[in-house]
Design a protein around this motif. Structure first.
Motif, mmCIF file in Angstrom:
data_model
loop_
_atom_site.group_PDB
_atom_site.id
_atom_site.type_symbol
_atom_site.label_atom_id
_atom_site.label_comp_id
_atom_site.label_asym_id
_atom_site.label_seq_id
_atom_site.Cartn_x
_atom_site.Cartn_y
_atom_site.Cartn_z
ATOM 1 N N THR A 41 0.833 -1.203 0.000
ATOM 2 C CA THR A 41 0.000 0.000 0.000
ATOM 3 C C THR A 41 0.870 1.257 0.000
ATOM 4 O O THR A 41 0.479 2.291 -0.553
ATOM 5 C CB THR A 41 -0.939 0.051 1.226
ATOM 6 N N GLN A 42 2.052 1.165 0.624
ATOM 7 C CA GLN A 42 2.990 2.286 0.636
ATOM 8 C C GLN A 42 3.846 2.298 -0.627
ATOM 9 O O GLN A 42 4.079 3.335 -1.245
ATOM 10 C CB GLN A 42 3.907 2.186 1.866
ATOM 11 N N SER A 43 4.318 1.114 -1.015
ATOM 12 C CA SER A 43 5.212 1.008 -2.168
ATOM 13 C C SER A 43 4.532 1.424 -3.465
ATOM 14 O O SER A 43 5.098 2.188 -4.255
ATOM 15 C CB SER A 43 5.722 -0.434 -2.287
ATOM 16 N N VAL A 44 3.324 0.913 -3.697
ATOM 17 C CA VAL A 44 2.629 1.201 -4.955
ATOM 18 C C VAL A 44 2.399 2.698 -5.120
ATOM 19 O O VAL A 44 2.618 3.255 -6.201
ATOM 20 C CB VAL A 44 1.292 0.425 -5.014
ATOM 21 N N ALA A 45 1.980 3.363 -4.036
ATOM 22 C CA ALA A 45 1.749 4.808 -4.117
ATOM 23 C C ALA A 45 3.025 5.544 -4.499
ATOM 24 O O ALA A 45 3.009 6.451 -5.351
ATOM 25 C CB ALA A 45 1.226 5.314 -2.773
ATOM 26 N N GLN A 46 4.158 5.155 -3.903
ATOM 27 C CA GLN A 46 5.430 5.821 -4.171
ATOM 28 C C GLN A 46 5.952 5.494 -5.569
ATOM 29 O O GLN A 46 6.350 6.386 -6.325
ATOM 30 C CB GLN A 46 6.456 5.398 -3.120
ATOM 31 N N VAL A 47 5.927 4.202 -5.927
ATOM 32 C CA VAL A 47 6.481 3.761 -7.215
ATOM 33 C C VAL A 47 5.676 4.313 -8.381
ATOM 34 O O VAL A 47 6.238 4.855 -9.344
ATOM 35 C CB VAL A 47 6.540 2.215 -7.271
ATOM 36 N N TYR A 48 4.364 4.203 -8.325
ATOM 37 C CA TYR A 48 3.539 4.617 -9.466
ATOM 38 C C TYR A 48 3.433 6.140 -9.572
ATOM 39 O O TYR A 48 3.239 6.670 -10.676
ATOM 40 C CB TYR A 48 2.148 3.974 -9.378
ATOM 41 N N HIS A 49 3.555 6.835 -8.443
ATOM 42 C CA HIS A 49 3.536 8.301 -8.504
ATOM 43 C C HIS A 49 4.812 8.820 -9.162
ATOM 44 O O HIS A 49 4.754 9.683 -10.055
ATOM 45 C CB HIS A 49 3.397 8.883 -7.100
ATOM 46 N N GLU A 50 5.961 8.288 -8.738
ATOM 47 C CA GLU A 50 7.235 8.807 -9.258
ATOM 48 C C GLU A 50 7.597 8.233 -10.621
ATOM 49 O O GLU A 50 8.296 8.881 -11.401
ATOM 50 C CB GLU A 50 8.351 8.522 -8.251
ATOM 51 N N THR A 51 7.131 7.012 -10.926
ATOM 52 C CA THR A 51 7.478 6.385 -12.207
ATOM 53 C C THR A 51 6.483 6.725 -13.299
ATOM 54 O O THR A 51 6.861 6.975 -14.452
ATOM 55 C CB THR A 51 7.564 4.851 -12.047
ATOM 56 N N TYR A 52 5.186 6.751 -12.955
ATOM 57 C CA TYR A 52 4.146 6.943 -13.964
ATOM 58 C C TYR A 52 3.287 8.179 -13.711
ATOM 59 O O TYR A 52 2.303 8.399 -14.420
ATOM 60 C CB TYR A 52 3.249 5.701 -14.020
ATOM 61 N N ASP A 53 3.642 8.972 -12.693
ATOM 62 C CA ASP A 53 2.916 10.189 -12.359
ATOM 63 C C ASP A 53 1.440 9.915 -12.033
ATOM 64 O O ASP A 53 0.550 10.692 -12.393
ATOM 65 C CB ASP A 53 3.024 11.202 -13.513
ATOM 66 N N PHE A 54 1.182 8.796 -11.335
ATOM 67 C CA PHE A 54 -0.174 8.460 -10.912
ATOM 68 C C PHE A 54 -0.556 9.279 -9.691
ATOM 69 O O PHE A 54 0.269 9.566 -8.833
ATOM 70 C CB PHE A 54 -0.268 6.970 -10.552
ATOM 71 N N SER A 55 -1.839 9.641 -9.597
ATOM 72 C CA SER A 55 -2.345 10.279 -8.388
ATOM 73 C C SER A 55 -2.554 9.211 -7.310
ATOM 74 O O SER A 55 -2.500 8.008 -7.591
ATOM 75 C CB SER A 55 -3.681 10.972 -8.684
ATOM 76 N N ASP A 56 -2.815 9.644 -6.086
ATOM 77 C CA ASP A 56 -3.054 8.687 -4.998
ATOM 78 C C ASP A 56 -4.257 7.780 -5.279
ATOM 79 O O ASP A 56 -4.172 6.568 -5.081
ATOM 80 C CB ASP A 56 -3.239 9.428 -3.672
ATOM 81 N N PRO A 57 -5.411 8.331 -5.735
ATOM 82 C CA PRO A 57 -6.539 7.444 -6.051
ATOM 83 C C PRO A 57 -6.218 6.446 -7.157
ATOM 84 O O PRO A 57 -6.632 5.287 -7.097
ATOM 85 C CB PRO A 57 -7.644 8.409 -6.474
ATOM 86 N N ALA A 58 -5.478 6.891 -8.174
ATOM 87 C CA ALA A 58 -5.112 5.982 -9.263
ATOM 88 C C ALA A 58 -4.199 4.873 -8.759
ATOM 89 O O ALA A 58 -4.333 3.705 -9.142
ATOM 90 C CB ALA A 58 -4.435 6.755 -10.388
ATOM 91 N N SER A 59 -3.267 5.213 -7.872
ATOM 92 C CA SER A 59 -2.396 4.203 -7.274
ATOM 93 C C SER A 59 -3.209 3.223 -6.438
ATOM 94 O O SER A 59 -2.901 2.028 -6.397
ATOM 95 C CB SER A 59 -1.332 4.871 -6.393
ATOM 96 N N GLY A 60 -4.240 3.738 -5.771
ATOM 97 C CA GLY A 60 -5.111 2.862 -5.001
ATOM 98 C C GLY A 60 -5.809 1.844 -5.878
ATOM 99 O O GLY A 60 -5.981 0.683 -5.493
ATOM 100 N N LEU A 61 -6.199 2.258 -7.084
ATOM 101 C CA LEU A 61 -6.849 1.334 -8.014
ATOM 102 C C LEU A 61 -5.885 0.253 -8.483
ATOM 103 O O LEU A 61 -6.297 -0.894 -8.732
ATOM 104 C CB LEU A 61 -7.411 2.108 -9.211
ATOM 105 N N VAL A 62 -4.604 0.595 -8.611
ATOM 106 C CA VAL A 62 -3.607 -0.402 -9.005
ATOM 107 C C VAL A 62 -3.558 -1.553 -8.002
ATOM 108 O O VAL A 62 -3.335 -2.716 -8.356
ATOM 109 C CB VAL A 62 -2.209 0.258 -9.131
ATOM 110 N N GLN A 63 -3.804 -1.229 -6.739
ATOM 111 C CA GLN A 63 -3.736 -2.250 -5.693
ATOM 112 C C GLN A 63 -4.843 -3.290 -5.824
ATOM 113 O O GLN A 63 -4.795 -4.336 -5.164
ATOM 114 C CB GLN A 63 -3.801 -1.578 -4.324
ATOM 115 N N ILE A 64 -5.816 -3.032 -6.693
ATOM 116 C CA ILE A 64 -6.843 -4.048 -6.959
ATOM 117 C C ILE A 64 -6.204 -5.309 -7.524
ATOM 118 O O ILE A 64 -6.711 -6.423 -7.332
ATOM 119 C CB ILE A 64 -7.906 -3.495 -7.935
#
Length: 442
Positions: A246-269
């Motif tokens: 939950t912490q890693s995905v938010a950090q990795v996808y924000h800095e690598t793919y410029d995802f917002s927090d909600p979008a990173s949350g959807l990745v965790q699905i």
């Protein structure tokens, strides 16, 4: 023979036990439909209780901003998850052994009601301290029972949960039945004198003794039983990974793919998808476990506990380890974001299969002490889930995204030694265990 058994001849005791073994009130003799109804309701409660644990991860920064909590030096926004899991680590050590002795139904319902009530202060908390205290208590209650998006208010996250829990309460009350054999035996003995002898043979302990054993037995099993210790370490690492991600995905996808927090949350699905596949993969494996009874030479007709483990080995090597390496080295800007996301699904698959295998193996190996042994495992799982993610941000920053996830992958590979050793030497290890022998003779 104890005093209260002196008036019953030995053949009366044996006959009483035999009658109970075939009595319709014995939970082992219930219709499959009744068993599955209870299992499905309990599974639904477990899933929904977990919602309270993880629902604050996506709006964590919003909650921190609401209560003016600084994130500049330390990830303080994660404290609501940490205290929940710490409570969930401690609660089962006391609650589960007590439920073993006093019965499931009434205690389960009381815990469910108390847990639901503790969602209210989370929704209306005037400050961060109130939020943390209420979540710690909810975690302790939810541990015995065991994501909203940015445009919703943080209060609504808890109000939605409150509505769900209150709606489900009548279902839990109506469908959750008592499943503890000794408790049901005592109930039926009051109506059927032929069961009195068997009921009287059940050991009754004082409340102080129960409380002492509730705390001491899980801790004793954890530090004296190598099987419990290493399987707890393995399962705890897996459970901790759920919250690390939950912490890693938010950090990795924000800095690598410029995802917002909600979008990173959807990745965790993707983790949930993998866990769902893992759950259904365990169902046919249960048939393999049942067939192992035919080759059990120690207790003919009884399935072998080690037959719970074969699927967990490739799940750990390929699912957990392979998934973490996949996620690690695919998390680069020139690779589409779906590629590392597939790796996360493999991780979810491995987590579900491993945790299921550990819980079932522990229950089979420790029999009457199963509740205490599982409480020991739950202690490790929730402590790892509470505290490991606090180091996630700094680990991924200092090591880099690729090597941080790879480090976790190497740990997963090393921990796979636990089921491999048990698969080949488990029977020998169990024979040498004093706790296993004692549980079998109760």
């Amino acid at each position: 023979m104890s005093k209260n058994l002196s008036k019953f001849p030995e053949d009366s005791l044996e006959a009483s036990h035999e009658r109970w073994a075939h009595h319709p009130g014995n939970p082992l003799n219930w219709p499959e439909s009744r068993k599955w109804t209870i299992i499905l309701v309990a599974a639904a409660v477990t899933l929904l209780v977990g919602l309270n644990a993880t629902s604050v991860t996506t709006p964590a920064l919003i909650i921190a901003e609401k209560f003016h909590v600084s994130e500049s030096v330390f990830p303080h926004s994660y404290w609501p998850v940490t205290v929940w899991n710490t409570g969930a680590a401690i609660g089962p050590m006391i609650g589960m052994p007590l439920l073993e002795n006093f019965g499931i139904q009434k205690g389960y319902m009381l815990l469910y009601i108390a847990f639901t009530i503790m969602v209210i202060p989370q929704a209306v908390a005037p400050n961060f301290a109130t939020m943390l205290v209420s979540r710690a208590i909810a975690g302790a209650l939810g541990g015995v029972l065991q994501n909203a998006i940015e445009q919703f208010s943080t209060d609504l996250v808890f109000y939605v949960q409150l509505i769900i829990y209150c709606t489900l309460a009548p279902v839990v009350l109506a469908l959750i039945k008592e499943t503890r054999g000794p408790v049901l035996l005592k109930t039926h003995a009051g109506k059927d004198e032929s069961l009195t002898s068997a009921s009287s043979a059940v050991q009754r302990l004082s409340l102080s003794t129960l409380l002492w054993e509730a705390v001491s037995r899980p801790a004793t099993l954890l530090v004296t039983e190598p099987v419990v210790f290493f399987l707890t370490l393995w399962a705890a690492f897996c459970f901790g990974l759920v919250f690390i991600m939950t912490q890693s995905v938010a950090q990795v996808y924000h800095e690598t793919y410029d995802f917002s927090d909600p979008a990173s949350g959807l990745v965790q699905i993707s983790l949930f998808v993998g866990e769902t596949v893992g759950f259904f993969a365990c169902l046919p494996h249960n048939a393999y476990y049942q067939r192992s009874a035919a080759r059990n030479t120690v207790e003919p007709g009884v399935p072998i506990p080690e037959a719970r483990l074969p699927l967990s080995i490739p799940a750990s090597l390929v699912g957990l380890g392979g998934g973490l390496f996949w996620y690690a080295w695919a998390s680069v800007p020139h690779v589409h974001w779906m590629v590392p996301t597939i790796g996360l699904a493999f991780v979810g698959f491995g987590i579900m299969v491993i945790i299921t295998a550990v819980d079932l193996y522990i229950a089979d190996a420790y029999l009457k002490f199963a509740g205490s042994a599982i409480a020991a495992v739950a202690l490790g799982e929730n402590l790892f889930a509470a505290w490991l993610p606090l180091a996630t941000k700094s680990m991924y920053t200092d090591l880099g995204f690729q090597w941080a996830s790879s480090l976790l992958g190497f740990v997963a590979l090393v921990l796979t030694l636990a089921p491999i050793v048990l698969l080949f030497k488990g029977e020998t290890i169990r024979k040498k265990s004093k706790s296993v022998r004692k549980a079998a003779n109760i």
